[in-house]
Design a protein around this motif. Structure first.
Motif, PDB file in Angstrom:
ATOM      1  N   GLN A  20       0.837  -1.200   0.000  1.00  0.00           N
ATOM      2  CA  GLN A  20       0.000   0.000   0.000  1.00  0.00           C
ATOM      3  C   GLN A  20       0.870   1.247   0.000  1.00  0.00           C
ATOM      4  O   GLN A  20       0.597   2.202  -0.701  1.00  0.00           O
ATOM      5  CB  GLN A  20      -0.939  -0.007   1.206  1.00  0.00           C
ATOM      6  CG  GLN A  20      -2.026  -1.060   1.091  1.00  0.00           C
ATOM      7  CD  GLN A  20      -2.830  -1.204   2.374  1.00  0.00           C
ATOM      8  OE1 GLN A  20      -2.388  -0.848   3.454  1.00  0.00           O
ATOM      9  NE2 GLN A  20      -4.024  -1.748   2.236  1.00  0.00           N
ATOM     10  N   ASP A  22       3.863   1.509  -1.252  1.00  0.00           N
ATOM     11  CA  ASP A  22       4.416   1.615  -2.598  1.00  0.00           C
ATOM     12  C   ASP A  22       3.390   2.241  -3.539  1.00  0.00           C
ATOM     13  O   ASP A  22       3.716   3.139  -4.317  1.00  0.00           O
ATOM     14  CB  ASP A  22       4.829   0.242  -3.132  1.00  0.00           C
ATOM     15  CG  ASP A  22       6.050  -0.331  -2.428  1.00  0.00           C
ATOM     16  OD1 ASP A  22       6.670   0.383  -1.600  1.00  0.00           O
ATOM     17  OD2 ASP A  22       6.388  -1.492  -2.718  1.00  0.00           O
ATOM     18  N   ALA A  23       2.174   1.773  -3.466  1.00  0.00           N
ATOM     19  CA  ALA A  23       1.106   2.302  -4.324  1.00  0.00           C
ATOM     20  C   ALA A  23       0.863   3.780  -4.013  1.00  0.00           C
ATOM     21  O   ALA A  23       0.662   4.589  -4.923  1.00  0.00           O
ATOM     22  CB  ALA A  23      -0.167   1.485  -4.145  1.00  0.00           C
ATOM     23  N   GLU A  24       0.895   4.128  -2.729  1.00  0.00           N
ATOM     24  CA  GLU A  24       0.694   5.529  -2.342  1.00  0.00           C
ATOM     25  C   GLU A  24       1.829   6.394  -2.862  1.00  0.00           C
ATOM     26  O   GLU A  24       1.595   7.505  -3.354  1.00  0.00           O
ATOM     27  CB  GLU A  24       0.589   5.655  -0.823  1.00  0.00           C
ATOM     28  CG  GLU A  24      -0.703   5.098  -0.259  1.00  0.00           C
ATOM     29  CD  GLU A  24      -0.708   5.019   1.254  1.00  0.00           C
ATOM     30  OE1 GLU A  24      -1.708   4.512   1.795  1.00  0.00           O
ATOM     31  OE2 GLU A  24       0.276   5.451   1.897  1.00  0.00           O
ATOM     32  N   LYS A  26       3.752   5.810  -5.499  1.00  0.00           N
ATOM     33  CA  LYS A  26       3.573   5.944  -6.955  1.00  0.00           C
ATOM     34  C   LYS A  26       2.496   6.977  -7.268  1.00  0.00           C
ATOM     35  O   LYS A  26       2.647   7.790  -8.177  1.00  0.00           O
ATOM     36  CB  LYS A  26       3.199   4.599  -7.585  1.00  0.00           C
ATOM     37  CG  LYS A  26       4.360   3.679  -7.774  1.00  0.00           C
ATOM     38  CD  LYS A  26       3.939   2.422  -8.510  1.00  0.00           C
ATOM     39  CE  LYS A  26       5.111   1.498  -8.687  1.00  0.00           C
ATOM     40  NZ  LYS A  26       4.771   0.290  -9.436  1.00  0.00           N
ATOM     41  N   GLN A  27       1.413   6.949  -6.505  1.00  0.00           N
ATOM     42  CA  GLN A  27       0.315   7.905  -6.729  1.00  0.00           C
ATOM     43  C   GLN A  27       0.790   9.322  -6.437  1.00  0.00           C
ATOM     44  O   GLN A  27       0.510  10.253  -7.200  1.00  0.00           O
ATOM     45  CB  GLN A  27      -0.883   7.521  -5.852  1.00  0.00           C
ATOM     46  CG  GLN A  27      -2.154   8.312  -6.127  1.00  0.00           C
ATOM     47  CD  GLN A  27      -2.178   9.685  -5.470  1.00  0.00           C
ATOM     48  OE1 GLN A  27      -1.642   9.889  -4.393  1.00  0.00           O
ATOM     49  NE2 GLN A  27      -2.804  10.617  -6.144  1.00  0.00           N
TER      50      GLN A  27
END
Length: 163
Positions: A20, A22-24, A26-27
């Motif tokens: 999560q 990592d995804a945050e 990237k976002q």
């Protein structure tokens, strides 16, 4: 057995939290770069504030290698007209160092020049992200490579006064 199951559950929870995060990240990076491109499209001075004071921008022409303030001076006429250039990311890949202080990315762009590719390096600072290095290039199809090379060679062969 209970300890083993607990350890497995904790490991899975940590892995999920990291994913999560990592995804945050990237976002957040994507939003920062998209905003930077939007700043140029709307000629907002904040565009240059997103570049580190000693940051470098490399454009598509072989003469276009600027530090931030040189780039700002070069771009002044474009920003004065209210819209500089418009880059929209079609695809972007984001990577980072283990401590997440340095982030690098590559992107395929839809631009007024046609498709372009770019790559950049971002540093995380106390004030947020700053672009340390950005390089833009026109995406020339391989099938057109010889023609483009010939055009460049012909251009380079001209006397300086006619370029």
């Amino acid at each position: 057995m209970k300890r083993f199951l607990l350890a497995c559950c904790l490991s899975a929870a940590c892995f999920t939290a990291a994913a999560q995060t990592d995804a945050e990240l990237k976002q957040q990076v994507g939003a920062f770069i998209d905003q930077w491109h939007d700043d140029a499209a709307h000629a907002r001075p904040a565009y240059f504030d997103k570049i580190a004071p000693d940051g470098v921008y490399i454009g598509t022409d072989k003469t276009e290698l600027w530090h931030r303030e040189e780039f700002r001076a070069w771009a002044k006429p474009y920003f004065a007209r209210g819209s500089a250039w418009s880059f929209k990311a079609v695809k972007r890949n984001v990577y980072w160092a283990p401590d997440r202080s340095v982030i690098w990315f590559d992107e395929l762009l839809d631009t007024q020049m046609g498709p372009c590719q770019a790559s950049g390096v971002i540093r995380r600072t106390a004030k947020g992200f700053q672009i340390e290095h950005y390089q833009l290039s026109m995406a020339v199809p391989n099938e057109l490579g010889k023609q483009v090379t010939s055009l460049i060679q012909a251009h380079e062969a001209k006397p300086a006064a006619t370029k």
